[in-house]
Design a protein around this motif. Structure first.
Motif, mmCIF file in Angstrom:
data_model
loop_
_atom_site.group_PDB
_atom_site.id
_atom_site.type_symbol
_atom_site.label_atom_id
_atom_site.label_comp_id
_atom_site.label_asym_id
_atom_site.label_seq_id
_atom_site.Cartn_x
_atom_site.Cartn_y
_atom_site.Cartn_z
ATOM 1 N N GLN A 60 -1.378 1.242 10.677
ATOM 2 C CA GLN A 60 -1.840 2.622 10.754
ATOM 3 C C GLN A 60 -1.472 3.357 9.475
ATOM 4 O O GLN A 60 -0.375 3.220 8.976
ATOM 5 C CB GLN A 60 -1.197 3.312 11.961
ATOM 6 C CG GLN A 60 -1.528 4.782 12.071
ATOM 7 C CD GLN A 60 -1.247 5.338 13.449
ATOM 8 O OE1 GLN A 60 -1.433 4.669 14.452
ATOM 9 N NE2 GLN A 60 -0.759 6.561 13.489
ATOM 10 N N VAL A 61 -2.399 4.124 8.982
ATOM 11 C CA VAL A 61 -2.164 4.831 7.729
ATOM 12 C C VAL A 61 -1.121 5.923 7.927
ATOM 13 O O VAL A 61 -1.053 6.552 8.986
ATOM 14 C CB VAL A 61 -3.478 5.418 7.181
ATOM 15 C CG1 VAL A 61 -3.990 6.519 8.081
ATOM 16 C CG2 VAL A 61 -3.272 5.956 5.772
ATOM 17 N N GLN A 62 -0.277 6.098 6.933
ATOM 18 C CA GLN A 62 0.717 7.159 6.926
ATOM 19 C C GLN A 62 0.676 7.862 5.582
ATOM 20 O O GLN A 62 0.441 7.229 4.547
ATOM 21 C CB GLN A 62 2.116 6.601 7.201
ATOM 22 C CG GLN A 62 2.295 6.061 8.618
ATOM 23 C CD GLN A 62 3.716 5.608 8.899
ATOM 24 O OE1 GLN A 62 4.349 4.977 8.068
ATOM 25 N NE2 GLN A 62 4.216 5.950 10.073
ATOM 26 N N LEU A 63 0.895 9.179 5.607
ATOM 27 C CA LEU A 63 0.928 9.979 4.398
ATOM 28 C C LEU A 63 2.260 10.715 4.344
ATOM 29 O O LEU A 63 2.757 11.190 5.372
ATOM 30 C CB LEU A 63 -0.224 10.989 4.369
ATOM 31 C CG LEU A 63 -1.655 10.430 4.370
ATOM 32 C CD1 LEU A 63 -2.176 10.207 5.785
ATOM 33 C CD2 LEU A 63 -2.591 11.369 3.616
ATOM 34 N N GLN A 64 2.833 10.810 3.157
ATOM 35 C CA GLN A 64 4.117 11.465 2.985
ATOM 36 C C GLN A 64 4.100 12.324 1.727
ATOM 37 O O GLN A 64 3.916 11.805 0.624
ATOM 38 C CB GLN A 64 5.240 10.425 2.892
ATOM 39 C CG GLN A 64 6.619 11.015 2.648
ATOM 40 C CD GLN A 64 7.127 11.772 3.845
ATOM 41 O OE1 GLN A 64 7.247 11.236 4.944
ATOM 42 N NE2 GLN A 64 7.421 13.062 3.652
ATOM 43 N N GLU A 65 4.348 13.620 1.912
ATOM 44 C CA GLU A 65 4.407 14.540 0.784
ATOM 45 C C GLU A 65 5.807 14.521 0.162
ATOM 46 O O GLU A 65 6.807 14.318 0.867
ATOM 47 C CB GLU A 65 4.088 15.966 1.218
ATOM 48 C CG GLU A 65 2.773 16.156 1.952
ATOM 49 C CD GLU A 65 2.867 15.942 3.443
ATOM 50 O OE1 GLU A 65 1.891 16.207 4.161
ATOM 51 O OE2 GLU A 65 3.935 15.495 3.921
ATOM 52 N N SER A 66 5.866 14.770 -1.127
ATOM 53 C CA SER A 66 7.156 14.899 -1.800
ATOM 54 C C SER A 66 7.007 15.851 -2.970
ATOM 55 O O SER A 66 5.925 15.989 -3.546
ATOM 56 C CB SER A 66 7.668 13.532 -2.278
ATOM 57 O OG SER A 66 6.758 12.949 -3.184
#
Lengths: 122, 106
Positions: free
Chosen positions: A1-7
């Motif tokens: 499953q795709v995951q996105l993470q901001e930084s």
């Protein structure tokens, strides 16, 4: 499953440039079958779309922010980035990156990062 | 510029049906999406292309869109459905969000 993470920095001074990165896992941003977006939500307010890009070369920005926004991509790192220049307190918000799935005449934001709070203050 | 208007708040008793509206000029000519946002969490897509549910979204969530109004309906509302709900559509290559509706289940 795709995951996105901001930084990125949680505090930016007025008049400076806000820079955020979204790292995508579980799928390649180079596939060309999705658009990749930035969306923000100021405290107590609604969601505001900032802009999007596709690896086919198409980039769209919200007209209200267009003069200050740049969205770019680093396919080698499976990341895309947001730069917002000349920030003011009004740019303080939770910033989300999101994947956009689309069809012939429709699209929706089907995966979102957890969001990152950016405060503009001296 | 194009605008989408939602009621700020809607209240419903558990087990009842909640309806949240989203109004915009000729909205029925566009596709509407709906997002659920709980405090401290990121938005979740619950309806896309007016009426379709993504995988994993309960059947009690449904949508419609006609004329100037799109509607999100939650049948048999549960306390876990208490959240903010945002409609969204595209106009002139720009994503437009409604101001959001806080659904209270009490």
């Amino acid at each position: 499953q795709v995951q996105l993470q901001e930084s990125g920095p949680g505090l930016v001074k007025p008049s400076q440039t806000l820079s955020l990165t979204c790292t995508v896992s579980g799928g390649s941003i180079s596939s060309g079958v999705y658009y990749w977006n930035w969306i923000r939500q100021p405290a107590g307010k609604g969601l505001e779309w900032i802009g999007r890009f596709s690896t086919s070369g198409s980039t769209k920005y919200n007209p209200s922010l267009k003069s200050r926004v740049t969205i770019s991509v680093d396919t080698s790192k499976n990341q895309f980035s947001l730069k917002l220049s000349s920030v003011t307190a009004a740019d303080s918000a939770v910033y989300y990156c999101a994947r956009e799935s689309f069809g012939s005449n429709w699209s929706s934001f089907d995966y979102w990062g957890q969001g990152t709070l950016v405060t503009v203050s001296s | 510029s194009y605008e989408l208007t939602q009621p700020p708040s809607v209240s419903v008793s558990p087990g009842q049906t909640a309806s949240i509206t989203c109004s915009g000029d000729k909205l029925g000519d566009k596709y509407a999406s709906w997002y659920q946002r709980k405090p401290g969490q990121s938005p979740v897509l619950v309806i896309y292309q007016d009426t379709k549910r993504p995988s994993g979204i309960p059947e009690r969530f449904s949508g419609s869109n006609s004329g100037n109004t799109a509607t999100l309906t939650i049948s048999g509302t549960q306390t876990m459905d208490e959240a903010g709900y945002y409609c969204q559509a595209w106009d002139s290559n720009t994503a437009i969000f409604g101001g959001g509706t806080k659904l209270t289940v009490l």
